[in-house]
Design an enzyme around this catalytic site. Structure first.
Site, PDB file in Angstrom:
ATOM      1  N   PRO A  60      51.308   5.772 -22.704  1.00 39.41           N
ATOM      2  CA  PRO A  60      50.855   6.463 -23.920  1.00 39.41           C
ATOM      3  C   PRO A  60      49.878   5.659 -24.778  1.00 39.41           C
ATOM      4  O   PRO A  60      49.541   6.077 -25.877  1.00 39.41           O
ATOM      5  CB  PRO A  60      52.160   6.699 -24.678  1.00 39.41           C
ATOM      6  CG  PRO A  60      53.010   5.524 -24.311  1.00 39.41           C
ATOM      7  CD  PRO A  60      52.678   5.221 -22.867  1.00 39.41           C
ATOM      8  N   GLY A  61      49.469   4.478 -24.311  1.00 41.08           N
ATOM      9  CA  GLY A  61      48.427   3.738 -25.005  1.00 41.08           C
ATOM     10  C   GLY A  61      48.864   2.511 -25.767  1.00 41.08           C
ATOM     11  O   GLY A  61      48.066   1.908 -26.484  1.00 41.08           O
ATOM     12  N   GLY A  62      50.113   2.089 -25.613  1.00 43.97           N
ATOM     13  CA  GLY A  62      50.561   0.880 -26.302  1.00 43.97           C
ATOM     14  C   GLY A  62      49.782  -0.347 -25.866  1.00 43.97           C
ATOM     15  O   GLY A  62      49.279  -1.117 -26.687  1.00 43.97           O
ATOM     16  N   ASP A 109      42.154  10.898 -12.253  1.00 42.82           N
ATOM     17  CA  ASP A 109      43.039  10.277 -11.271  1.00 42.82           C
ATOM     18  C   ASP A 109      42.557   8.860 -10.983  1.00 42.82           C
ATOM     19  O   ASP A 109      41.479   8.668 -10.412  1.00 42.82           O
ATOM     20  CB  ASP A 109      43.054  11.111  -9.997  1.00 42.82           C
ATOM     21  CG  ASP A 109      44.042  10.589  -8.958  1.00 42.82           C
ATOM     22  OD1 ASP A 109      44.613   9.498  -9.166  1.00 42.82           O
ATOM     23  OD2 ASP A 109      44.231  11.267  -7.932  1.00 42.82           O
ATOM     24  N   ASP A 149      49.176  -1.127 -15.155  1.00 43.49           N
ATOM     25  CA  ASP A 149      50.592  -0.962 -15.489  1.00 43.49           C
ATOM     26  C   ASP A 149      51.051   0.257 -14.693  1.00 43.49           C
ATOM     27  O   ASP A 149      50.946   1.387 -15.154  1.00 43.49           O
ATOM     28  CB  ASP A 149      50.760  -0.754 -16.995  1.00 43.49           C
ATOM     29  CG  ASP A 149      52.217  -0.677 -17.407  1.00 43.49           C
ATOM     30  OD1 ASP A 149      52.991  -1.549 -16.981  1.00 43.49           O
ATOM     31  OD2 ASP A 149      52.584   0.263 -18.140  1.00 43.49           O
ATOM     32  N   CYS A 156      57.875  -1.649 -15.141  1.00 47.25           N
ATOM     33  CA  CYS A 156      59.120  -1.772 -15.916  1.00 47.25           C
ATOM     34  C   CYS A 156      60.306  -1.469 -15.005  1.00 47.25           C
ATOM     35  O   CYS A 156      61.182  -0.672 -15.346  1.00 47.25           O
ATOM     36  CB  CYS A 156      59.108  -0.861 -17.142  1.00 47.25           C
ATOM     37  SG  CYS A 156      58.870   0.886 -16.783  1.00 47.25           S
TER      38      CYS A 156
END
Length: 462
Positions: A241-243, A289, A330, A380
């Protein structure tokens, strides 16, 4: 037990016991169900300083905890990371017991409550009849997502208690409008006493720009590991989400250019919203994509060849090979390291499917990285096949890559698999393996996370 598939839990335990030492099933399950004890706030250094933000948060927490009748937690600077603040939460509130009536909330809402949030209207799924504004209620997570919205009796399905609060919206306001909004329950007795930082940051602004951003400690390290310069051209693959994207924008002092990609239009909107909240203008996000983000050239031209002159970057993807000084991957992953996890329906077969996708994304990242450039790969998850085994595969496929150690290193070493050397593993960072002794430190208290920093070697051959 947080996982519906016992084989998933067994897979995590097997790798931990092989590489970390004995970890019991009970220890791991309790670890995953509890939030980290430390809340990390990333300072928006574009508009403020850590000293100013620390002072603002301390004042807000003093008011928040005066209402609770207990001392506020201490806000601290980090000894190695210059752009974060750390709030060490109080331990589990043992005296909190559920009362009647029970209010049901969605799983995502419950997880947010465990990390310090209040309950907002969109997260509420059921309130018994006869409950009114000002009433004390217990908040429960709907573990299996089976409670029907608007249910007006005590829900008898599988649920998990997350704390007690005061109702501030009635049933009519919550269930008779298409899109309910606003605060629904003020959590006065949460199960874990994590401070409510999100509301503080939302209100603590300069000209409408937030001074801080909540982020997990390992996620903050990804941006620092890139060793950014303000003139760099950066690519963030799978950016929502852009963190991490916005952290990169801040580290570059709102200069240079950051390209963020994600397949989902809705997720791209999240990136744009977060960029706006933090006043960042050096981020451009595209719904695209990432696997197809590069203009293909024969793979043999990638091996041992360094392109000095790169065509001007197109206005939108796909991009020319060798276009970016830094690339962050990520990667989408099984997310087995997220905390707290109350219930995860993922099956072992799905866990095993991620490596194939991660390799395709890794190829795109390498294609787009300049000679001498640096990339960071992160997940994660605890899963070795999505972490060290991906790096082992990459070093075999791309001999011009090497693992390098970041300037700031807080994690434990990676696991020794395949061709990985001891030096490679020391340069990697792993977080979130529960401490067997029960005493949590900065590493074991974090979410489960993996970071590896790689550089593309400048070859002498042409």
């Amino acid at each position: 037990m947080p996982f519906s598939d016992n084989e998933v839990l067994d897979k995590i335990l097997q790798s931990m016991n092989n590489y970390e030492g004995p970890v019991s099933q009970e220890t791991l399950c309790n670890h995953l169900k509890t939030p980290p004890n430390r809340t990390v706030i990333r300072v928006n250094t574009v508009v403020t300083s850590k000293e100013i933000l620390k002072d603002d948060i301390e004042k807000a927490l003093a008011v928040q905890y005066d209402f609770k009748g207990v001392p506020a937690p201490i806000v601290q600077f980090h000894s190695k990371i210059d752009d974060i603040l750390v709030v060490e939460c109080n331990q589990k509130t043992e005296k909190v017991e559920p009362i009647y009536p029970h209010v049901m909330v969605g799983l995502a809402c419950a997880v947010a409550v465990l990390r310090g949030a209040n309950v907002y209207a969109p997260g509420v799924t059921a309130i018994p009849s006869g409950v009114y504004i000002g009433d004390r209620v217990s908040v429960f997570a709907d573990i299996l997502g089976q409670c029907k919205r608007g249910w007006n009796s005590e829900y008898q399905g599988q649920k998990f208690f997350v704390g007690n609060g005061l109702l501030v919206q009635n049933r009519k306001d919550l269930f008779t409008v298409a899109v309910p909004s606003g605060l629904a329950i003020n959590m006065i007795e949460p199960l874990f006493d994590c401070p409510s930082i999100g509301d503080i940051l939302h209100e603590d602004t300069i000209g409408g720009i937030q001074k801080g951003f909540l982020q997990n400690l390992p996620s903050v390290l990804c941006g620092h590991a890139l060793n950014l310069q303000s003139h760099h051209l950066i690519l963030d693959l799978c950016a929502a989400p852009g963190g991490k994207t916005t952290h990169i924008g801040c580290l570059m002092k709102n200069k240079g250019k950051v390209i963020a990609l994600d397949k989902s239009v809705a997720k791209i909107k999240r990136i744009q919203e977060n960029s706006t909240k933090l006043g960042l203008t050096n981020i451009t996000a595209f719904a695209f994509d990432s696997i197809k983000a590069y203009i293909k050239i024969p793979e043999n031209q990638l091996r041992g060849v360094d392109i000095i002159t790169v065509p001007p970057i197109p206005e939108s993807p796909p991009f020319h090979p060798y276009s970016f000084d830094r690339v962050l991957l990520d990667a989408p992953c099984s997310a087995l390291g997220q905390r707290p996890q109350l219930y995860n329906p993922i099956r072992l077969k799905e866990v095993q499917s991620f490596a194939r996708l991660q390799k395709k994304l890794f190829v795109a990242a390498v294609q787009l990285l300049k000679p001498g450039g640096r990339m960071v790969y992160s997940t994660c998850t605890y899963n070795v096949s999505e972490n060290e085994e991906i790096i082992d595969w990459a070093l075999g496929k791309f001999p011009f890559l090497r693992v390098v150690s970041p300037d700031i290193k807080l994690g434990k070493p990676g696991y020794r698999v395949g061709r990985l050397t001891e030096e490679d593993c020391i340069a990697m960072q792993r977080f979130g393996c529960p401490a067997s002794c029960g005493s949590q430190n900065e590493n074991s208290d974090a979410i489960g996370f993996f970071i590896c920093c790689l550089e593309r070697i400048i070859s002498k051959s042409v």
